[in-house]
Design an enzyme around this catalytic site. Structure first.
Site, PDB file in Angstrom:
ATOM      1  CG  LEU A 169       8.214   2.463   4.750  1.00  7.85           C
ATOM      2  CD1 LEU A 169       7.935   1.194   3.955  1.00  7.85           C
ATOM      3  CD2 LEU A 169       6.940   3.239   4.983  1.00  7.85           C
ATOM      4  NE  ARG A 225       6.905   4.015   0.429  1.00 12.91           N
ATOM      5  CZ  ARG A 225       6.637   4.844   1.435  1.00 12.91           C
ATOM      6  NH1 ARG A 225       7.589   5.167   2.303  1.00 12.91           N
ATOM      7  NH2 ARG A 225       5.445   5.359   1.585  1.00 12.91           N
ATOM      8  CD  GLU A 281       9.848   1.843  10.505  1.00 11.87           C
ATOM      9  OE1 GLU A 281       9.758   2.786   9.702  1.00 11.87           O
ATOM     10  OE2 GLU A 281       9.803   0.655  10.147  1.00 11.87           O
ATOM     11  CE1 TYR A 315       1.040  -0.211   4.438  1.00 13.76           C
ATOM     12  CE2 TYR A 315      -0.044   1.920   4.362  1.00 13.76           C
ATOM     13  CZ  TYR A 315       0.770   1.017   5.012  1.00 13.76           C
ATOM     14  OH  TYR A 315       1.334   1.354   6.224  1.00 13.76           O
ATOM     15  NE  ARG A 350      -5.710 -19.880   4.452  1.00 14.96           N
ATOM     16  CZ  ARG A 350      -4.893 -20.727   5.071  1.00 14.96           C
ATOM     17  NH1 ARG A 350      -4.948 -22.020   4.815  1.00 14.96           N
ATOM     18  NH2 ARG A 350      -4.013 -20.282   5.949  1.00 14.96           N
ATOM     19  CE  LYS A 389       3.195   3.173   3.189  1.00 11.68           C
ATOM     20  NZ  LYS A 389       3.317   3.209   4.637  1.00 11.68           N
TER      21      LYS A 389
END
Ligand code: PDD
Length: 287
Positions: free
Chosen positions: A207, A52, A183, A33, A101, A151
């Site tokens: 990140l 990114r 972070e 995301y 799945r 991310k």
């Protein structure tokens, strides 16, 4: 107001938006995301986020269902139809669904990636009262996986971290691994000593923040040096100032760490200046 959102090629009402229960982001957190801020109806650092996103996708052997230019058009269209002046655009790309799945990745030739975007209206996003009072934070152990440079949508531990902060009566948490700060739960972490900004160097441990890259570029303008290195919570408690950066908080001063006030417990002059420069420069470059 009912939002218009974007789902797999269509603009639809948020109430009509549907994705499969077999979508791998839902079953396996197999998705990435981006969050891009909107100020004055314009996108802040769209190119940084788009680059990114490409990197996150390629690290996971995924492909984007749309080009960079198409992505920009979708962002702008969502800003327009939802009449967003200040706010955020959330974008998620998933490996999609092959109707079952399975731990093994589905064949990319037959399984289309999924894409979802929606807006969050936040009037006055750049004038948040928290920027005037500063944030109080606690330190917690970093218990996330080892590829924090990608991310991904697996945000359970950061979410638990925010709950730990809430329970402790503070605003956020900084995560610590092997004695050093990695972070914040959803932001990059910095301390200031004298004229030097200290922040952890880029690696798989954190990140690679788009706001971080911009702020470090602007450090010169604020007559400040940058040291990219590890720092401990004790060093942070002893610092002159501290702050965080993210697409939603911009540059946000930190005034207390684990109950210890920094300086006089109010946002420091250098953090405030960096916030000003960041907002001025980003607005100039917004598209
Ligand atoms: N979070 N580190 C983590 C763990 C983050 O989740 C984020 C962003 C950042 C800052 O990155 P950037 O400057 O590119 O926003 C650092 C977003 C805002 C979120 O999850 O909402």
């Amino acid at each position: 107001m009912t939002r218009t959102v974007y789902v797999n090629g269509d603009y639809v009402s948020e109430h009509d938006a549907k994705i499969s229960i077999f979508d791998r982001a839902f079953l396996m957190a197999d998705g990435v995301y981006e969050v891009t801020s909107v100020l004055g109806g314009k996108l802040i650092d769209f190119d940084g986020h788009a680059k990114r996103l490409e990197r996150s996708l390629s690290e996971l052997d995924m492909r984007s269902p749309v080009s960079r230019d198409a992505l920009l058009d979708i962002h702008r269209e969502l800003v327009r139809v939802n009449a967003i002046t200040d706010g955020l655009i959330y974008l998620q790309i998933t490996r999609g669904s092959n109707g079952d799945r399975d731990f093994v990745f589905p064949d990319p030739e037959t399984t289309e990636p999924g894409i979802v975007l929606f807006t969050q209206n936040k009037p006055g996003l750049a004038n948040s009262p928290a920027a005037r009072t500063g944030l109080k934070i606690i330190s917690i152990e970093d218990q996330r996986w080892g590829r924090r440079d990608i991310k991904t949508v697996q945000l359970l531990y950061p979410s638990m971290g925010k709950m730990m902060a809430q329970k402790a009566g503070v605003d956020d948490a900084w995560m610590v691994e092997d004695g050093a700060v990695t972070e914040g739960t959803s932001n990059n972490a910095y301390i200031i000593k004298g004229n030097t900004i200290i922040t952890r160097a880029l690696s798989n441990d954190i990140l690679h923040g788009i706001t971080r890259a911009a702020v470090l570029r602007f450090a010169n303008e604020a007559q400040m040096q940058v040291e990219e290195r590890n720092f401990t919570i004790d060093e942070a408690k002893d610092a002159d100032e501290a702050f965080i950066t993210s697409a939603s908080a911009f540059v946000m001063p930190v005034v207390e760490i684990d109950g210890v006030p920094l300086g006089d417990g109010t946002p420091g002059a250098r953090s405030r200046r960096l916030r000003e420069i960041y907002l001025d420069e980003s607005l100039k470059a917004a598209i």
